[in-house]
Motif scaffolding. Structure first.
Motif, short mmCIF file in Angstrom:
data_model
loop_
_atom_site.label_atom_id
_atom_site.label_comp_id
_atom_site.label_asym_id
_atom_site.label_seq_id
_atom_site.Cartn_x
_atom_site.Cartn_y
_atom_site.Cartn_z
N ASP A 59 0.87 -0.94 0.31
CA ASP A 59 -0.16 0.07 -0.12
C ASP A 59 0.60 1.67 0.15
O ASP A 59 0.36 1.90 -0.64
CB ASP A 59 -0.98 -0.24 1.44
N THR A 60 1.64 1.67 0.69
CA THR A 60 3.29 2.59 0.70
C THR A 60 3.77 1.90 0.23
O THR A 60 4.45 0.12 1.22
CB THR A 60 2.76 3.06 1.87
N GLY A 61 5.50 2.33 0.01
CA GLY A 61 6.93 2.07 0.10
C GLY A 61 7.04 1.82 -1.05
O GLY A 61 5.94 1.40 -2.00
N HIS A 62 8.38 1.11 -1.66
CA HIS A 62 8.92 0.53 -3.09
C HIS A 62 9.90 -0.10 -2.85
O HIS A 62 10.92 -0.21 -1.52
CB HIS A 62 9.54 2.23 -2.91
N VAL A 63 9.90 -1.23 -3.79
CA VAL A 63 10.84 -2.59 -3.80
C VAL A 63 11.53 -1.94 -4.74
O VAL A 63 11.57 -2.09 -6.39
CB VAL A 63 10.55 -3.47 -3.47
N THR A 64 13.06 -2.23 -4.85
CA THR A 64 14.07 -2.14 -5.89
C THR A 64 14.49 -3.77 -5.98
O THR A 64 15.49 -4.02 -5.04
CB THR A 64 15.47 -0.99 -6.14
N ARG A 65 14.80 -3.87 -7.24
CA ARG A 65 15.20 -5.68 -6.88
C ARG A 65 16.16 -5.65 -8.35
O ARG A 65 15.81 -5.04 -9.18
CB ARG A 65 14.36 -6.71 -7.67
N LEU A 66 17.22 -5.93 -7.82
CA LEU A 66 18.43 -5.87 -9.24
C LEU A 66 19.08 -7.48 -9.12
O LEU A 66 19.91 -8.48 -8.85
CB LEU A 66 19.66 -5.22 -9.20
N GLY A 67 18.18 -7.88 -9.86
CA GLY A 67 19.13 -9.23 -10.53
C GLY A 67 17.11 -9.93 -10.80
O GLY A 67 16.43 -9.86 -10.03
N ARG A 68 17.28 -11.19 -11.42
CA ARG A 68 16.18 -12.06 -10.95
C ARG A 68 16.02 -12.67 -9.98
O ARG A 68 17.22 -13.17 -9.32
CB ARG A 68 16.77 -13.66 -11.84
N THR A 69 14.58 -12.72 -9.41
CA THR A 69 14.26 -13.19 -8.13
C THR A 69 13.92 -14.66 -8.14
O THR A 69 13.42 -14.90 -8.59
CB THR A 69 13.56 -12.59 -7.57
N GLY A 70 14.44 -15.41 -7.69
CA GLY A 70 13.70 -17.17 -7.20
C GLY A 70 12.90 -16.48 -5.00
O GLY A 70 13.53 -16.26 -4.42
N TYR A 71 11.90 -16.91 -6.16
CA TYR A 71 10.47 -16.79 -4.28
C TYR A 71 10.28 -18.34 -3.54
O TYR A 71 10.15 -19.51 -4.67
CB TYR A 71 9.62 -16.33 -4.28
N CYS A 72 10.74 -18.43 -3.10
CA CYS A 72 9.78 -20.42 -2.01
C CYS A 72 9.19 -20.15 -1.23
O CYS A 72 9.86 -19.11 0.04
CB CYS A 72 10.99 -20.95 -1.56
N PRO A 73 7.86 -19.39 -1.23
CA PRO A 73 6.79 -19.54 -0.37
C PRO A 73 6.92 -20.52 0.77
O PRO A 73 7.33 -21.16 0.92
CB PRO A 73 5.28 -19.32 -0.72
N GLN A 74 6.01 -20.33 1.89
CA GLN A 74 6.08 -20.98 3.43
C GLN A 74 4.69 -22.20 3.05
O GLN A 74 5.14 -23.25 3.13
CB GLN A 74 5.91 -20.16 4.26
N GLU A 75 3.66 -21.84 2.19
CA GLU A 75 3.08 -23.39 1.25
C GLU A 75 3.91 -22.98 -0.14
O GLU A 75 3.38 -22.18 -0.69
CB GLU A 75 1.68 -22.33 2.00
N PRO A 76 4.25 -24.35 -0.20
CA PRO A 76 4.22 -25.20 -1.94
C PRO A 76 3.10 -24.71 -2.22
O PRO A 76 1.55 -24.95 -2.07
CB PRO A 76 4.30 -26.48 -1.54
N ALA A 77 3.27 -24.12 -3.77
CA ALA A 77 2.23 -23.69 -4.34
C ALA A 77 2.79 -24.81 -5.62
O ALA A 77 2.88 -24.87 -6.88
CB ALA A 77 1.44 -22.43 -4.93
N LEU A 78 1.76 -25.87 -5.40
CA LEU A 78 2.78 -27.20 -6.43
C LEU A 78 1.21 -27.85 -7.07
O LEU A 78 -0.35 -27.72 -6.68
CB LEU A 78 2.98 -28.21 -5.88
N LEU A 79 0.86 -28.38 -7.87
CA LEU A 79 0.15 -29.21 -8.97
C LEU A 79 -0.17 -30.79 -8.61
O LEU A 79 0.42 -31.32 -9.07
CB LEU A 79 0.12 -28.74 -10.28
N GLU A 80 -1.59 -30.75 -8.31
CA GLU A 80 -1.26 -31.63 -7.66
C GLU A 80 -1.18 -33.40 -8.31
O GLU A 80 -0.79 -34.26 -7.95
CB GLU A 80 -2.29 -31.96 -6.59
#
Length: 203
Positions: A59-80
């Motif tokens: 809602d507020t603020g800003h994020v800067t990323r330099l490079g490719r990002t890999g994200y591992c969520p706490q709950e796996p988002a997998l196709l059963e």
């Protein structure tokens, strides 16, 4: 001199209706460093990481990323109904890799955690630890520069848990930017910096 931050989140705010989840949260992480993110349950650690990964808008603020990002969520988002191999190919192609490289690199990561990446078992039949190992492996496809890992070792046995932290040390040596949300305070010595997300006073 410290390198330029690969990840900088400043003034991050997020609320859902009247409930304030984050208020002026900050997170800065640099290449070749491991950052541990800690805080009370419900303090917004997961929300902050999702915002840093670009899967949730603040809602507020800003994020800067330099490079490719890999994200591992706490709950796996997998196709059963798909197997681990199917996931490696599907997610690897999304990361820009061909089938052969996706299978080779993904299987190597899985085997490092004691999981046979050639297993033809559908995901719905995997244990919680097996699902989490696959979840972690998928975040590494595409050789990301920034790794955002939200308690990625849940369900790991002791051996795989130790292997995970050995991998974190290797990623640091490879000059990757590693951010790990953790509630295991005994492991904070493994991090170069610790960022605490305070619980918001306004709820």
């Amino acid at each position: 001199m410290n390198p330029v931050p690969a990840l900088a989140a400043t003034g991050i705010g997020k609320r859902y209706g009247r409930r304030v989840v984050l208020e002026r949260a900050e997170l800065t992480a640099r290449p070749g460093e491991v950052t541990a993110v800690v805080g009370e349950n419900g303090s917004g650690k997961t929300t902050l990481l999702r915002i840093c990964a670009g899967v949730l808008r603040p809602d507020t603020g800003h994020v800067t990323r330099l490079g490719r990002t890999g994200y591992c969520p706490q709950e796996p988002a997998l196709l059963e109904r798909l197997t681990a191999r199917d996931h490696l190919v599907l997610f690897g192609r999304a990361a820009g890799w061909d089938r052969a490289r996706s299978l080779a690199d993904g299987t190597r990561v899985l085997r490092a955690f004691g999981f046979d990446g050639q297993d033809r078992t559908p995901v719905r039949h995997l244990s919680g630890g097996g699902r989490q190992k696959l979840n972690l492996a998928l975040s590494l496809l595409g050789d990301p520069d920034i790794l955002l890992l939200d308690e990625p070792y849940q369900g790991f046995d002791h051996g795989a848990y130790v292997d995970f932290w050995d991998c974190v040390a290797a990623w640091r040596d490879q000059r990757k930017t590693v951010v790990v949300v953790t509630h295991l305070l005994a492991e904070l010595w493994r991090a170069d910096q610790v960022i605490e997300v305070p619980a918001c006073s306004a709820r």
